[in-house]
Motif scaffolding. Structure first.
Motif, short mmCIF file in Angstrom:
data_model
loop_
_atom_site.label_atom_id
_atom_site.label_comp_id
_atom_site.label_asym_id
_atom_site.label_seq_id
_atom_site.Cartn_x
_atom_site.Cartn_y
_atom_site.Cartn_z
N TYR A 96 1.02 -1.33 0.02
CA TYR A 96 -0.03 0.05 0.27
C TYR A 96 0.54 1.37 0.30
O TYR A 96 0.86 2.30 -0.63
N GLU A 97 1.83 1.40 0.77
CA GLU A 97 3.07 2.28 0.72
C GLU A 97 3.50 2.84 -0.38
O GLU A 97 3.46 3.82 -0.92
N LEU A 98 3.90 1.40 -0.96
CA LEU A 98 5.00 1.63 -1.97
C LEU A 98 3.94 2.46 -3.78
O LEU A 98 4.21 3.43 -3.96
N SER A 99 2.70 1.77 -3.27
CA SER A 99 1.55 2.13 -4.71
C SER A 99 0.97 3.07 -4.00
O SER A 99 0.89 4.26 -5.22
N THR A 170 -13.81 -8.06 -8.15
CA THR A 170 -12.74 -7.88 -9.45
C THR A 170 -12.04 -6.66 -8.92
O THR A 170 -10.63 -6.57 -9.48
N SER A 171 -12.14 -5.31 -8.53
CA SER A 171 -11.64 -4.39 -8.00
C SER A 171 -10.42 -4.85 -6.90
O SER A 171 -9.44 -3.76 -7.02
N ASN A 172 -10.65 -5.52 -6.14
CA ASN A 172 -9.58 -6.14 -4.79
C ASN A 172 -9.02 -6.79 -5.94
O ASN A 172 -7.14 -7.12 -5.38
N TYR A 173 -8.94 -7.98 -6.82
CA TYR A 173 -8.11 -8.15 -7.34
C TYR A 173 -7.39 -7.76 -8.41
O TYR A 173 -5.69 -7.80 -8.28
N TRP A 174 -7.68 -6.95 -8.97
CA TRP A 174 -6.59 -5.85 -9.32
C TRP A 174 -5.74 -5.27 -8.80
O TRP A 174 -4.82 -4.86 -9.20
N GLN A 175 -6.84 -4.52 -7.94
CA GLN A 175 -5.60 -3.87 -6.85
C GLN A 175 -4.45 -4.60 -6.25
O GLN A 175 -3.17 -4.21 -6.19
N ILE A 176 -4.34 -6.20 -5.95
CA ILE A 176 -3.71 -7.18 -5.43
C ILE A 176 -2.64 -7.21 -6.03
O ILE A 176 -1.35 -7.00 -5.87
N VAL A 177 -3.06 -7.45 -7.30
CA VAL A 177 -2.41 -7.49 -8.80
C VAL A 177 -1.32 -6.47 -8.76
O VAL A 177 -0.14 -6.66 -9.26
N HIS A 178 -1.67 -5.41 -8.82
CA HIS A 178 -0.61 -3.86 -8.82
C HIS A 178 0.07 -4.54 -7.96
O HIS A 178 1.35 -4.34 -8.41
#
Length: 193
Positions: A96-99, A170-178
């Motif tokens: 989270y901090e990095l992104s 789906t949005s949680n998935y894309w956040q996780i992958v990113h």
């Protein structure tokens, strides 16, 4: 009835002798934990023994066993996700901090400089030492994040299938992958010189 159980036992024993190594290799690849892989393979054979009467022979025994094992792996990650759902690991917080630190107030990238190691991307994938570092970085990811990344990029699963397996949106998935990709990039830039 005793005869049927003995026959089932002999069949499963022959499967253990034939397929244990391949099942273990797959489970180890999916979990990166020798102990977990051993447990999952053991659970697979136990489930096969208990459900052998449902095996109709429409597929090869190896295919059936791998299907059971894949379900065991999915259950393992689901359970892991549920037990860690309420608390975030240091790695997740780092993600989270990095992104969050990479973007300015307008949503643009703060720094467009690219580390020179990424200019040799194709050569890196052929380098065994790089692949070891990459695996170490993958192993450092939270389990749910690692499962999402490996499912997407190594087994080519579709996003909706991964979301269903992990029981996330789906949005949680894309956040996780990113965030997982950002952590991998950061880890590789620190460990690979």
């Amino acid at each position: 009835m005793k005869e049927i159980k003995e026959d089932s036992k002999k069949i499963v024993e022959s499967w253990v002798n034939q397929f244990s190594d391949e099942l273990f290799s797959w489970a180890l690849y999916k979990t990166s934990s020798k102990e977990t892989a051993e447990d999952l393979v053991q659970e697979t054979f136990l489930a096969a023994f208990n459900k052998i009467d449902t095996f109709q022979g429409k597929s090869q025994p190896k295919t059936w066993l791998f299907s059971i094992l894949n379900n065991k792996v999915i259950d393992y990650y689901r359970l892991s996700a549920k037990t860690t759902k309420k608390t975030f690991s240091i790695s997740e917080n780092s993600g989270y901090e990095l992104s969050d630190g990479m973007f300015n107030e307008n949503g643009g990238w703060k720094n467009n400089d690219m580390n020179p190691i990424w200019n040799q991307e194709e050569e890196l994938l052929d380098n065994p030492e790089f692949n070891i570092v990459m695996q170490d970085c993958m192993d450092d990811l939270p389990q749910k994040w690692k499962f999402a990344v490996t499912s997407k990029y190594l087994t080519d699963k579709k996003a909706d299938e991964i979301c269903q397996e992990l029981e996330i949106t789906t949005s949680n998935y894309w956040q996780i992958v990113h965030r997982a990709k950002l952590l991998l990039k950061n880890c590789l830039e620190m460990k690979w010189v």
